[in-house]
Write a protein that holds these residues in place. Structure first.
Motif, PDB file in Angstrom:
ATOM      1  N   GLY A  32       0.782  -1.067  -0.066  1.00 53.32           N
ATOM      2  CA  GLY A  32      -0.127  -0.082  -0.166  1.00 53.32           C
ATOM      3  C   GLY A  32       0.777   1.178   0.188  1.00 53.32           C
ATOM      4  O   GLY A  32       1.807   1.259   0.674  1.00 53.32           O
ATOM      5  N   VAL A  91      -0.912  -0.353  -3.950  1.00 55.12           N
ATOM      6  CA  VAL A  91      -2.543   0.068  -3.882  1.00 55.12           C
ATOM      7  C   VAL A  91      -2.645   1.375  -3.365  1.00 55.12           C
ATOM      8  O   VAL A  91      -2.195   1.518  -2.213  1.00 55.12           O
ATOM      9  CB  VAL A  91      -3.103  -1.102  -3.001  1.00 55.12           C
ATOM     10  CG1 VAL A  91      -4.802  -0.662  -2.725  1.00 55.12           C
ATOM     11  CG2 VAL A  91      -2.944  -2.557  -3.672  1.00 55.12           C
ATOM     12  N   GLN A  92      -3.222   2.179  -4.167  1.00 54.65           N
ATOM     13  CA  GLN A  92      -3.111   3.604  -3.525  1.00 54.65           C
ATOM     14  C   GLN A  92      -4.201   3.649  -2.406  1.00 54.65           C
ATOM     15  O   GLN A  92      -5.180   3.384  -2.361  1.00 54.65           O
ATOM     16  CB  GLN A  92      -3.829   4.571  -4.538  1.00 54.65           C
ATOM     17  CG  GLN A  92      -2.996   4.757  -6.036  1.00 54.65           C
ATOM     18  CD  GLN A  92      -1.661   5.291  -5.812  1.00 54.65           C
ATOM     19  OE1 GLN A  92      -1.382   6.152  -5.123  1.00 54.65           O
ATOM     20  NE2 GLN A  92      -0.838   4.840  -6.257  1.00 54.65           N
ATOM     21  N   ALA A 106      -3.719   2.475   0.603  1.00 52.15           N
ATOM     22  CA  ALA A 106      -3.803   1.284   1.316  1.00 52.15           C
ATOM     23  C   ALA A 106      -2.775   1.352   2.412  1.00 52.15           C
ATOM     24  O   ALA A 106      -1.577   1.583   2.050  1.00 52.15           O
ATOM     25  CB  ALA A 106      -3.539   0.182   0.762  1.00 52.15           C
ATOM     26  N   PHE A 130      -4.238  -3.307   4.621  1.00 53.76           N
ATOM     27  CA  PHE A 130      -5.289  -3.474   3.410  1.00 53.76           C
ATOM     28  C   PHE A 130      -6.730  -3.201   4.091  1.00 53.76           C
ATOM     29  O   PHE A 130      -7.748  -4.057   3.752  1.00 53.76           O
ATOM     30  CB  PHE A 130      -5.179  -4.532   2.476  1.00 53.76           C
ATOM     31  CG  PHE A 130      -3.940  -4.235   1.824  1.00 53.76           C
ATOM     32  CD1 PHE A 130      -3.901  -3.838   0.491  1.00 53.76           C
ATOM     33  CD2 PHE A 130      -2.712  -4.898   2.296  1.00 53.76           C
ATOM     34  CE1 PHE A 130      -2.596  -3.761  -0.193  1.00 53.76           C
ATOM     35  CE2 PHE A 130      -1.543  -4.584   1.603  1.00 53.76           C
ATOM     36  CZ  PHE A 130      -1.328  -4.401   0.400  1.00 53.76           C
ATOM     37  N   GLU A 167     -12.115  -0.974   1.717  1.00 51.02           N
ATOM     38  CA  GLU A 167     -12.077  -1.511   0.450  1.00 51.02           C
ATOM     39  C   GLU A 167     -10.790  -2.075  -0.208  1.00 51.02           C
ATOM     40  O   GLU A 167     -10.816  -2.473  -1.276  1.00 51.02           O
ATOM     41  CB  GLU A 167     -12.797  -0.423  -0.478  1.00 51.02           C
ATOM     42  CG  GLU A 167     -11.716   0.788  -0.730  1.00 51.02           C
ATOM     43  CD  GLU A 167     -11.729   1.747   0.540  1.00 51.02           C
ATOM     44  OE1 GLU A 167     -11.231   2.723   0.165  1.00 51.02           O
ATOM     45  OE2 GLU A 167     -12.332   1.402   1.327  1.00 51.02           O
ATOM     46  N   HIS A 168      -9.692  -1.712   0.523  1.00 51.59           N
ATOM     47  CA  HIS A 168      -8.632  -2.124  -0.190  1.00 51.59           C
ATOM     48  C   HIS A 168      -8.246  -3.564  -0.208  1.00 51.59           C
ATOM     49  O   HIS A 168      -7.541  -4.039  -0.952  1.00 51.59           O
ATOM     50  CB  HIS A 168      -7.215  -1.254   0.748  1.00 51.59           C
ATOM     51  CG  HIS A 168      -7.544   0.190   0.518  1.00 51.59           C
ATOM     52  ND1 HIS A 168      -7.585   0.937  -0.725  1.00 51.59           N
ATOM     53  CD2 HIS A 168      -7.293   1.242   1.663  1.00 51.59           C
ATOM     54  CE1 HIS A 168      -7.502   2.267  -0.264  1.00 51.59           C
ATOM     55  NE2 HIS A 168      -7.386   2.426   1.092  1.00 51.59           N
ATOM     56  N   THR A 178      -9.310  -4.906  -3.462  1.00 53.57           N
ATOM     57  CA  THR A 178      -8.388  -4.532  -4.429  1.00 53.57           C
ATOM     58  C   THR A 178      -7.283  -5.392  -4.453  1.00 53.57           C
ATOM     59  O   THR A 178      -6.581  -5.945  -5.332  1.00 53.57           O
ATOM     60  CB  THR A 178      -7.821  -2.991  -4.222  1.00 53.57           C
ATOM     61  OG1 THR A 178      -8.961  -2.139  -4.282  1.00 53.57           O
ATOM     62  CG2 THR A 178      -6.838  -2.653  -5.491  1.00 53.57           C
TER      63      THR A 178
END
Length: 217
Positions: A154, A185-186, A188, A192, A195-196, A199
């Motif tokens: 993240g 992952v932007q 995160a 995580f 919603e991460h 992803t």
């Protein structure tokens, strides 16, 4: 999901084993974060990785390192935990001798252990390392890294800063014959959240499915 107890180097190890009906299904083990910071096989990232692999048709095993849950022994600075992971892979392979693909996935401390296992076990065909703590542990043993894999982290990770992960990936990119895929992952964090997680599992699914259709390492 069947609870299993299997032999480890320091006594019994506790796991969750999820077999597929197909005898030649690919296999995967999932390794949990640091035992001394609350890491167990029921960590959310580990749990979700387990089901991500299972839903792709893998027979999956996740387990508690020594001294965690009902696993015997005590924390051993990563040395014993690597032996535990090797025992877990032995157990999984003994139950699935027709499997053509063998993957290892790890989160945080588990990613560090997983990448060491990769160096010891040439039969591992792919790996997924989530939030590898390149700021805390030395990954220089990956020379050369023996198989292609996915490293995912993240951009808001405060435990394992993204810059250190990028440096690690840069070193691995210099190696020939394998491909390291790096995804960030932007927004995160290390775990995580929210919603991460979707992803993360989506990225892992896309990557692993693509690799299973390829013949190269």
């Amino acid at each position: 999901m069947p609870e299993v107890i299997f032999p480890g180097p320091e006594g019994r190890l506790e796991g969750r084993y999820h077999p597929q009906p197909e005898r030649d299904a690919p296999i995967a083990i999932v390794l949990h974060p640091h035992p001394q910071f609350g890491g167990t096989m029921n960590n959310k990232v580990v749990y979700n990785l387990h089901y991500t692999f299972y839903n792709m048709g893998f027979t999956v095993l996740r387990f508690n390192f020594r001294g965690v849950g009902r696993s015997q022994g005590e924390y051993d600075q990563g040395v014993g935990e690597l032996s535990d992971a090797a025992s877990a892979l032995d157990y999984l392979q003994s139950m699935n001798q027709n499997s053509k693909h063998c993957w290892v996935a790890g989160f945080s401390f588990g990613a560090w252990i997983g990448m060491q296992l990769l160096m010891r076990r040439p039969e591992i065909t792919g790996f997924v390392s989530v939030s590898p703590p390149a700021n805390m542990y030395d990954f220089s043993f990956l020379a050369p890294c023996p198989s292609s894999g996915l490293i995912i982290n993240g951009t808001a990770d405060r435990v394992a800063p993204p810059a250190d992960t990028t440096t690690l990936v840069g070193k691995l990119h210099e190696q020939k014959g394998i491909t390291i895929t790096h995804q960030e992952v932007q927004g995160a964090g290390h775990f995580f959240e929210n919603e991460h997680m979707d992803t993360l599992t989506g990225s892992v699914t896309d990557y692993v499915k693509r690799r299973l259709t390829e013949t190269t390492r």
